[in-house]
Design an enzyme around this catalytic site. Structure first.
Site, PDB file in Angstrom:
ATOM      1  N   ARG A 130      44.678  72.444  21.771  1.00 16.64           N
ATOM      2  CA  ARG A 130      43.442  73.059  22.255  1.00 16.64           C
ATOM      3  C   ARG A 130      42.528  73.372  21.078  1.00 16.64           C
ATOM      4  NH1 ARG A 130      44.300  76.638  27.687  1.00 16.64           N
ATOM      5  NH2 ARG A 130      44.280  74.834  29.059  1.00 16.64           N
TER       6      ARG A 130
ATOM      7  N   GLN B 103      38.748  68.659  23.153  1.00 14.43           N
ATOM      8  CA  GLN B 103      38.340  69.210  24.446  1.00 14.43           C
ATOM      9  C   GLN B 103      38.163  68.135  25.509  1.00 14.43           C
ATOM     10  OE1 GLN B 103      34.900  71.683  23.986  1.00 14.43           O
ATOM     11  NE2 GLN B 103      36.054  73.390  23.131  1.00 14.43           N
TER      12      GLN B 103
ATOM     13  N   SER C 134      42.757  72.052  31.003  1.00 12.96           N
ATOM     14  CA  SER C 134      41.517  72.773  31.207  1.00 12.96           C
ATOM     15  C   SER C 134      40.669  72.149  32.308  1.00 12.96           C
ATOM     16  CB  SER C 134      40.719  72.823  29.896  1.00 12.96           C
ATOM     17  OG  SER C 134      41.372  73.627  28.939  1.00 12.96           O
TER      18      SER C 134
ATOM     19  N   TYR D 125      44.437  82.698  22.303  1.00 10.25           N
ATOM     20  CA  TYR D 125      45.168  82.557  23.554  1.00 10.25           C
ATOM     21  C   TYR D 125      46.006  83.802  23.811  1.00 10.25           C
ATOM     22  CZ  TYR D 125      43.803  77.704  23.154  1.00 10.25           C
ATOM     23  OH  TYR D 125      43.070  76.572  23.037  1.00 10.25           O
TER      24      TYR D 125
END
Length: 423
Positions: free
Chosen positions: A120, A125, A131, A225
């Site tokens: 991540r 991305q 995601s 996170y």
């Protein structure tokens, strides 16, 4: 090289690993794309669309004849065993629960890439399927709640009286959580949210929600996170959340840890404290559930403490597959972007000096490169895990996000998903 796009066969799965749009991208890389007949029908793509995009339609895909196989759900053991040595696979692998398949891939000399393991980081991305699919799930869970709630979401002021807005509480402010906040807000609800990461407060506010601050220790891991709380702090968290849960008309929980049991956020007693007619949607039901007693794929009606009615506990199952067209659009782009990173002159040649490729690789050259999975396999056979496996992938909450992505979502969540391939 021959790239196969399989027709998903697991019950409830309606997504597909390639769309006509990504077939054009893959064919442009010099790959020969074979699409199994009717692979994209549930996602709204007929065989003719794939054919016009440059793919060859085959009645049944033969894994043994493929150089590359793209898939959505984890491969079944017979399929993994049928792949030829040196073949490449790209898709969701669920390695912690599919150890037999992982072993077959390694023993067969297959180079497999698990999209759950994509690092991540900003550069990855556009390949982050966790995601992109969390975006779909976060949107869908609010719709499921709205359908079941016996009242309006928005405020209405009428000649017959005023209807107050529904109160929605979201627990877990990552990708799915932020999308749930934004969707509930657009429907007119009064939204509040909580996450064990203090940095999430700004993200909640940016989406129009109110952040609930609890007196808990900071629970933020590297990269922003979330990490799991200790047992005693988890109990304190539930105690502090109880009055907020009781005050909500709709409760949505989104916290999940890749490869591990979902953390328990809400007890049955907390659910019983809600008003009759309230709705709880547990997005983590398939991985054990954030809500005590939730069952994936079922609605459980829990009697309220006052004896006047029940609260519906909805265990969502296959949430992204409930919206297969856009879920496939995003997922297929994740797959194509990862393959594009590895393809040179029509040949897929993974460069393991690249952090994204190395991080996403599950098996290669007979070795399980993802160390937690290698250790789990070694424990089953009583062996030691190989010393040359890659570093652990982050075991953080799967619904995590970063602040710059949250900012883009605040401006336009849909545009963010289109531009970046994820949200």
């Amino acid at each position: 090289m021959k790239l196969g796009i399989a027709r998903e066969r697991r019950e409830g799965e309606r997504r597909v690993a390639a769309t006509p749009e990504t077939v054009k991208q893959l064919a442009g890389l010099g790959l020969e794309v074979l699409v199994e007949s009717r692979a994209g029908v549930s996602a709204g793509h007929a065989d003719d669309e794939y054919r016009q995009a440059g793919a060859q339609i085959v009645a049944d895909l033969d894994p043994a004849g493929l150089d590359i196989l793209a898939h959505v759900r984890p491969l079944e053991l017979p399929t993994a065993a049928a792949l030829k040595r040196g073949a490449v696979t790209v898709g969701l692998a669920s390695p912690s629960s599919e150890l037999a398949t992982v072993r077959a891939l390694a023993e067969g000399g297959v180079t497999s890439f698990a999209l759950e393991l994509v690092p991540r980081i900003s550069r990855a991305q556009s390949m982050d399927a966790l995601s992109s699919q969390a975006l779909v799930a976060g949107y869908r869970c609010v719709l499921e709640a709205a359908i079941r709630l016996p009242r309006f979401f928005p405020l209405y002021m009428t000649a017959a009286g005023t209807v107050p807005p529904a109160r929605v509480l979201v627990l877990g402010v990552g990708v799915a959580g932020l999308q749930a906040i934004g969707t509930a807000k657009r429907l007119g609800a009064r939204v509040s949210a909580n996450d064990i990461r203090p940095s999430s407060a700004e993200e909640v506010t940016s989406m129009g929600g109110t952040f609930i601050k609890l007196d808990l220790e900071t629970a933020e891991a590297a990269g922003g996170y979330a990490r799991e709380l200790s047992a005693d702090r988890g109990a304190l968290q539930r105690q502090l959340l109880a009055p907020h849960v009781a005050d909500a008309d709709v409760l949505i929980t989104t916290a999940a840890v890749p490869g591990r049991h979902a953390p328990l956020l809400v007890t049955r007693e907390m659910v019983q404290g809600m008003r009759p007619g309230s709705v709880v949607v547990d997005l983590a039901a398939e991985s054990g559930g954030n809500v005590e007693g939730s069952v994936a794929g079922r609605d459980i009606h829990v009697p309220t403490a006052d004896g006047k009615g029940t609260t519906a506990v909805v265990g969502l199952k296959d949430a992204p597959s409930a919206m297969p067209t856009d879920a496939s659009r995003l997922y297929a782009k994740n797959v194509a972007n990862l393959l594009a990173l590895m393809t040179r002159g029509g040949t897929v040649v993974p460069d393991f000096d690249d952090d994204v490729i190395a991080g996403a690789c599950l098996t290669h050259d007979g070795v399980v490169r993802h160390s937690p999975t290698a250790e789990a396999l070694a424990a089953l056979s009583g062996e030691h895990a190989p010393a040359d496996v890659s570093a652990d992938a982050p075991g953080d909450i799967a619904d995590g996000t970063d602040s710059d992505l949250a900012d883009e979502m605040a401006e336009d969540p849909v545009k963010a998903s289109e531009n970046e391939g994820v949200v």
